[in-house]
Scaffold this motif. Structure first.
Motif, PDB file in Angstrom:
ATOM      1  N   LYS A 275      90.501  29.384  70.068  1.00 19.04           N
ATOM      2  CA  LYS A 275      89.897  30.044  71.234  1.00 19.04           C
ATOM      3  C   LYS A 275      88.386  29.922  71.172  1.00 19.04           C
ATOM      4  O   LYS A 275      87.796  29.940  70.094  1.00 19.04           O
ATOM      5  CB  LYS A 275      90.247  31.534  71.229  1.00 19.04           C
ATOM      6  CG  LYS A 275      91.681  31.831  71.508  1.00 19.04           C
ATOM      7  CD  LYS A 275      91.920  33.323  71.360  1.00 19.04           C
ATOM      8  CE  LYS A 275      93.387  33.581  71.153  1.00 19.04           C
ATOM      9  NZ  LYS A 275      93.616  34.809  70.401  1.00 19.04           N
TER      10      LYS A 275
ATOM     11  N   ILE B  19      98.352  28.359  58.233  1.00 21.36           N
ATOM     12  CA  ILE B  19      99.179  28.972  59.281  1.00 21.36           C
ATOM     13  C   ILE B  19      99.509  27.906  60.318  1.00 21.36           C
ATOM     14  O   ILE B  19      98.619  27.232  60.834  1.00 21.36           O
ATOM     15  CB  ILE B  19      98.465  30.177  59.910  1.00 21.36           C
ATOM     16  CG1 ILE B  19      98.395  31.279  58.862  1.00 21.36           C
ATOM     17  CG2 ILE B  19      99.180  30.640  61.174  1.00 21.36           C
ATOM     18  CD1 ILE B  19      97.987  32.620  59.378  1.00 21.36           C
ATOM     19  N   PHE B  20     100.789  27.747  60.574  1.00 21.28           N
ATOM     20  CA  PHE B  20     101.255  26.708  61.492  1.00 21.28           C
ATOM     21  C   PHE B  20     100.755  26.989  62.904  1.00 21.28           C
ATOM     22  O   PHE B  20     100.871  28.111  63.397  1.00 21.28           O
ATOM     23  CB  PHE B  20     102.785  26.630  61.453  1.00 21.28           C
ATOM     24  CG  PHE B  20     103.352  25.542  62.317  1.00 21.28           C
ATOM     25  CD1 PHE B  20     102.955  24.224  62.143  1.00 21.28           C
ATOM     26  CD2 PHE B  20     104.284  25.828  63.301  1.00 21.28           C
ATOM     27  CE1 PHE B  20     103.475  23.209  62.940  1.00 21.28           C
ATOM     28  CE2 PHE B  20     104.818  24.826  64.101  1.00 21.28           C
ATOM     29  CZ  PHE B  20     104.413  23.518  63.916  1.00 21.28           C
TER      30      PHE B  20
ATOM     31  N   PHE C 270      94.090  49.841  71.195  1.00 26.49           N
ATOM     32  CA  PHE C 270      92.921  50.704  71.407  1.00 26.49           C
ATOM     33  C   PHE C 270      93.114  51.659  72.583  1.00 26.49           C
ATOM     34  O   PHE C 270      92.177  52.334  72.992  1.00 26.49           O
ATOM     35  CB  PHE C 270      91.661  49.856  71.604  1.00 26.49           C
ATOM     36  CG  PHE C 270      91.235  49.141  70.349  1.00 26.49           C
ATOM     37  CD1 PHE C 270      90.715  49.863  69.281  1.00 26.49           C
ATOM     38  CD2 PHE C 270      91.384  47.769  70.215  1.00 26.49           C
ATOM     39  CE1 PHE C 270      90.325  49.225  68.110  1.00 26.49           C
ATOM     40  CE2 PHE C 270      91.004  47.125  69.043  1.00 26.49           C
ATOM     41  CZ  PHE C 270      90.466  47.852  67.985  1.00 26.49           C
TER      42      PHE C 270
ATOM     43  N   ILE D 142      93.872  38.225  74.716  1.00 25.46           N
ATOM     44  CA  ILE D 142      93.297  38.086  73.365  1.00 25.46           C
ATOM     45  C   ILE D 142      94.408  37.758  72.379  1.00 25.46           C
ATOM     46  O   ILE D 142      94.458  36.662  71.851  1.00 25.46           O
ATOM     47  CB  ILE D 142      92.470  39.293  72.904  1.00 25.46           C
ATOM     48  CG1 ILE D 142      91.395  39.627  73.963  1.00 25.46           C
ATOM     49  CG2 ILE D 142      91.819  38.999  71.537  1.00 25.46           C
ATOM     50  CD1 ILE D 142      90.543  40.820  73.608  1.00 25.46           C
ATOM     51  N   ARG D 143      95.279  38.710  72.089  1.00 28.56           N
ATOM     52  CA  ARG D 143      96.503  38.492  71.317  1.00 28.56           C
ATOM     53  C   ARG D 143      97.485  39.561  71.772  1.00 28.56           C
ATOM     54  O   ARG D 143      97.064  40.608  72.256  1.00 28.56           O
ATOM     55  CB  ARG D 143      96.276  38.678  69.788  1.00 28.56           C
ATOM     56  CG  ARG D 143      95.421  37.650  69.102  1.00 28.56           C
ATOM     57  CD  ARG D 143      95.193  38.034  67.634  1.00 28.56           C
ATOM     58  NE  ARG D 143      94.764  39.423  67.504  1.00 28.56           N
ATOM     59  CZ  ARG D 143      93.517  39.848  67.709  1.00 28.56           C
ATOM     60  NH1 ARG D 143      92.570  39.007  68.041  1.00 28.56           N
ATOM     61  NH2 ARG D 143      93.229  41.135  67.579  1.00 28.56           N
TER      62      ARG D 143
ATOM     63  N   VAL E  48      94.133  38.960  59.740  1.00 21.43           N
ATOM     64  CA  VAL E  48      95.376  38.651  59.013  1.00 21.43           C
ATOM     65  C   VAL E  48      95.756  37.177  59.205  1.00 21.43           C
ATOM     66  O   VAL E  48      96.291  36.541  58.298  1.00 21.43           O
ATOM     67  CB  VAL E  48      96.531  39.567  59.492  1.00 21.43           C
ATOM     68  CG1 VAL E  48      97.860  39.183  58.838  1.00 21.43           C
ATOM     69  CG2 VAL E  48      96.213  41.027  59.207  1.00 21.43           C
ATOM     70  N   ILE E  49      95.466  36.642  60.374  1.00 22.90           N
ATOM     71  CA  ILE E  49      95.924  35.284  60.690  1.00 22.90           C
ATOM     72  C   ILE E  49      94.814  34.337  61.138  1.00 22.90           C
ATOM     73  O   ILE E  49      95.015  33.130  61.201  1.00 22.90           O
ATOM     74  CB  ILE E  49      97.007  35.314  61.807  1.00 22.90           C
ATOM     75  CG1 ILE E  49      96.536  36.176  62.998  1.00 22.90           C
ATOM     76  CG2 ILE E  49      98.330  35.795  61.263  1.00 22.90           C
ATOM     77  CD1 ILE E  49      97.441  36.080  64.224  1.00 22.90           C
TER      78      ILE E  49
ATOM     79  N   TYR F 141      93.211  29.552  63.663  1.00 24.25           N
ATOM     80  CA  TYR F 141      94.157  30.056  62.665  1.00 24.25           C
ATOM     81  C   TYR F 141      93.624  29.783  61.272  1.00 24.25           C
ATOM     82  O   TYR F 141      92.966  28.765  61.030  1.00 24.25           O
ATOM     83  CB  TYR F 141      95.517  29.359  62.801  1.00 24.25           C
ATOM     84  CG  TYR F 141      96.357  29.918  63.918  1.00 24.25           C
ATOM     85  CD1 TYR F 141      96.593  31.278  64.015  1.00 24.25           C
ATOM     86  CD2 TYR F 141      96.940  29.076  64.856  1.00 24.25           C
ATOM     87  CE1 TYR F 141      97.372  31.790  65.039  1.00 24.25           C
ATOM     88  CE2 TYR F 141      97.724  29.574  65.880  1.00 24.25           C
ATOM     89  CZ  TYR F 141      97.937  30.938  65.961  1.00 24.25           C
ATOM     90  OH  TYR F 141      98.706  31.434  66.957  1.00 24.25           O
TER      91      TYR F 141
ATOM     92  N   ARG G 174      87.282  43.556  64.768  1.00 21.01           N
ATOM     93  CA  ARG G 174      88.100  44.624  65.354  1.00 21.01           C
ATOM     94  C   ARG G 174      88.990  44.151  66.484  1.00 21.01           C
ATOM     95  O   ARG G 174      90.100  44.655  66.649  1.00 21.01           O
ATOM     96  CB  ARG G 174      87.204  45.753  65.866  1.00 21.01           C
ATOM     97  CG  ARG G 174      86.508  46.509  64.763  1.00 21.01           C
ATOM     98  CD  ARG G 174      85.778  47.700  65.314  1.00 21.01           C
ATOM     99  NE  ARG G 174      86.691  48.739  65.815  1.00 21.01           N
ATOM    100  CZ  ARG G 174      86.329  49.691  66.645  1.00 21.01           C
ATOM    101  NH1 ARG G 174      85.099  49.742  67.099  1.00 21.01           N
ATOM    102  NH2 ARG G 174      87.198  50.597  67.039  1.00 21.01           N
ATOM    103  N   LEU G 175      88.496  43.194  67.294  1.00 21.45           N
ATOM    104  CA  LEU G 175      89.242  42.868  68.508  1.00 21.45           C
ATOM    105  C   LEU G 175      89.445  41.376  68.754  1.00 21.45           C
ATOM    106  O   LEU G 175      90.559  40.933  69.022  1.00 21.45           O
ATOM    107  CB  LEU G 175      88.524  43.482  69.731  1.00 21.45           C
ATOM    108  CG  LEU G 175      89.175  43.201  71.092  1.00 21.45           C
ATOM    109  CD1 LEU G 175      90.501  43.939  71.197  1.00 21.45           C
ATOM    110  CD2 LEU G 175      88.260  43.605  72.237  1.00 21.45           C
ATOM    111  N   LEU G 176      88.361  40.601  68.643  1.00 18.89           N
ATOM    112  CA  LEU G 176      88.436  39.217  69.122  1.00 18.89           C
ATOM    113  C   LEU G 176      89.257  38.317  68.207  1.00 18.89           C
ATOM    114  O   LEU G 176      89.854  37.344  68.653  1.00 18.89           O
ATOM    115  CB  LEU G 176      87.021  38.651  69.320  1.00 18.89           C
ATOM    116  CG  LEU G 176      86.156  39.440  70.310  1.00 18.89           C
ATOM    117  CD1 LEU G 176      84.751  38.880  70.363  1.00 18.89           C
ATOM    118  CD2 LEU G 176      86.791  39.429  71.699  1.00 18.89           C
ATOM    119  N   ALA G 177      89.287  38.638  66.916  1.00 18.68           N
ATOM    120  CA  ALA G 177      90.118  37.871  65.981  1.00 18.68           C
ATOM    121  C   ALA G 177      90.960  38.841  65.173  1.00 18.68           C
ATOM    122  O   ALA G 177      90.601  40.013  65.042  1.00 18.68           O
ATOM    123  CB  ALA G 177      89.231  37.046  65.053  1.00 18.68           C
ATOM    124  N   ASN G 178      92.081  38.373  64.678  1.00 16.27           N
ATOM    125  CA  ASN G 178      92.915  39.182  63.779  1.00 16.27           C
ATOM    126  C   ASN G 178      92.760  38.606  62.374  1.00 16.27           C
ATOM    127  O   ASN G 178      93.293  37.535  62.086  1.00 16.27           O
ATOM    128  CB  ASN G 178      94.370  39.127  64.227  1.00 16.27           C
ATOM    129  CG  ASN G 178      95.281  39.936  63.309  1.00 16.27           C
ATOM    130  OD1 ASN G 178      94.870  40.377  62.246  1.00 16.27           O
ATOM    131  ND2 ASN G 178      96.523  40.122  63.736  1.00 16.27           N
TER     132      ASN G 178
END
Lengths: 78, 232
Positions: free
Chosen positions: A41, A14-15, B64, B56-57, A66-67, A10, A60-64
């Motif tokens: 992770k 972010i908590f 996708f 993943i989340r 935004v957070i 995170y 794109r996928l493994l992390a977001n």
């Protein structure tokens, strides 16, 4: 083929409820001086891909973004 | 008027949404996540559940799915899109709505009726007056809405906060009324145009009086009324 290790955590501020719970549990077990526990992770990737491509996979996928932050460790040839 | 209810592998609230829509006299059909033809649908609903096992989340893989490129195009043309619970998570992952849904701060899966306050917003999916309190079930583990301070200011300024968690009298507790730790008690937001709406509570479970409340009905009837007016 190259081998990468990706750590997703995170972003600062972010908590992280599982991390906070582990922190309390360690204190309850008598471990003093544990100031912070963060749980994230861990992802292993073996691919015919360069670092730039793995970075794109993270974005794109493994992390977001935004957070989450991510850190890629290149482990060399698999 | 016809609702399309998008079915991902792991969705589990799609039947509730279809039942709710049909009970209100509307037509509703499933859209498989591998489909790319949305012709004939007036409004789309992304239902709750655990698409792709939440791997993943929540929503990260579903966004996708082949159908999602079409959902984005539908939304960009002004088509109404509603994301409920996991559907909300998918909409944020697809960048149709800002922010993200984090793990509930209490680490518990929550499942109970929840008072919600309607805010003054640009949302096309609701025509209830501001400050109306509705009672609708929540049912989730990752409903803790988060966005950065700049985004929050923009949401407030543009009337994009549609629903807030509240106390039964509509007030907000000093320490927050969100059962999941959501930022600023946010339960639902829409995009700037008002056609894309995501919320954690389940309005489809507030349509059939058999389950205890009919407070969810306006969440489906208002958009149809608006579409009928636009169609003249």
């Amino acid at each position: 083929m190259a081998r990468y290790e990706v750590y997703v955590t995170y972003k600062q501020g972010i908590f992280d409820p599982p991390g906070a719970t582990a922190e309390r549990a360690l204190a309850n077990l008598g471990y003093e001086g544990v100031h912070s526990v963060k749980i994230g992770k861990y992802i292993q990737i073996e691919a015919d891909a360069d670092l730039a491509a793995v970075r794109e996979m993270c974005e794109r996928l493994l992390a977001n973004p935004v957070i989450e932050d991510y850190r890629i460790v290149t482990e060399g040839e698999a | 008027m016809r609702f399309g209810v998008v079915l991902f592998p792991g969705s589990n609230c799609e039947q509730d949404v279809v039942h709710a829509a049909r009970m209100l006299g509307f037509s509703a059909e499933y859209v498989w996540h591998g489909d790319t033809d949305l012709a004939g649908f007036d409004a789309l609903v992304l239902p709750g559940g655990f698409s792709y096992g939440d791997y993943i989340r929540c929503g990260a893989v579903a966004r996708f799915s082949p159908v999602m490129a079409e959902v984005v195009r539908f939304a960009e043309r002004g088509g109404p899109v509603l994301g409920i619970c996991n559907g909300f998570q998918i909409l944020t992952e697809a960048h149709l709505l800002p922010g993200a849904l984090l793990r509930n701060t209490g680490l518990k899966f929550i499942c109970h009726p929840q008072p919600l306050r309607v805010e003054r917003s640009v949302c096309e999916w609701l025509d209830l007056p501001a400050d109306t309190v509705v009672d609708i079930p929540v049912n989730h583990n990752e409903g803790n809405y988060y966005c950065d301070a700049e985004t929050l200011a923009r949401l407030d300024a543009n009337g994009q906060v549609v629903l807030r968690y509240c106390e039964p009298d509509g007030s907000r507790a000093p320490g927050g009324s969100a059962p999941n730790g959501a930022l600023d008690d946010i339960a639902g937001i829409c995009n700037g145009r008002g056609n894309v709406f995501g919320l954690m509570p389940h309005p489809e479970r507030g349509v059939d009086p058999l389950v205890g409340t009919t407070d969810g009905r306006p969440f489906f009837t208002a958009i149809i009324k608006r579409l009928a007016e636009v169609a003249g």
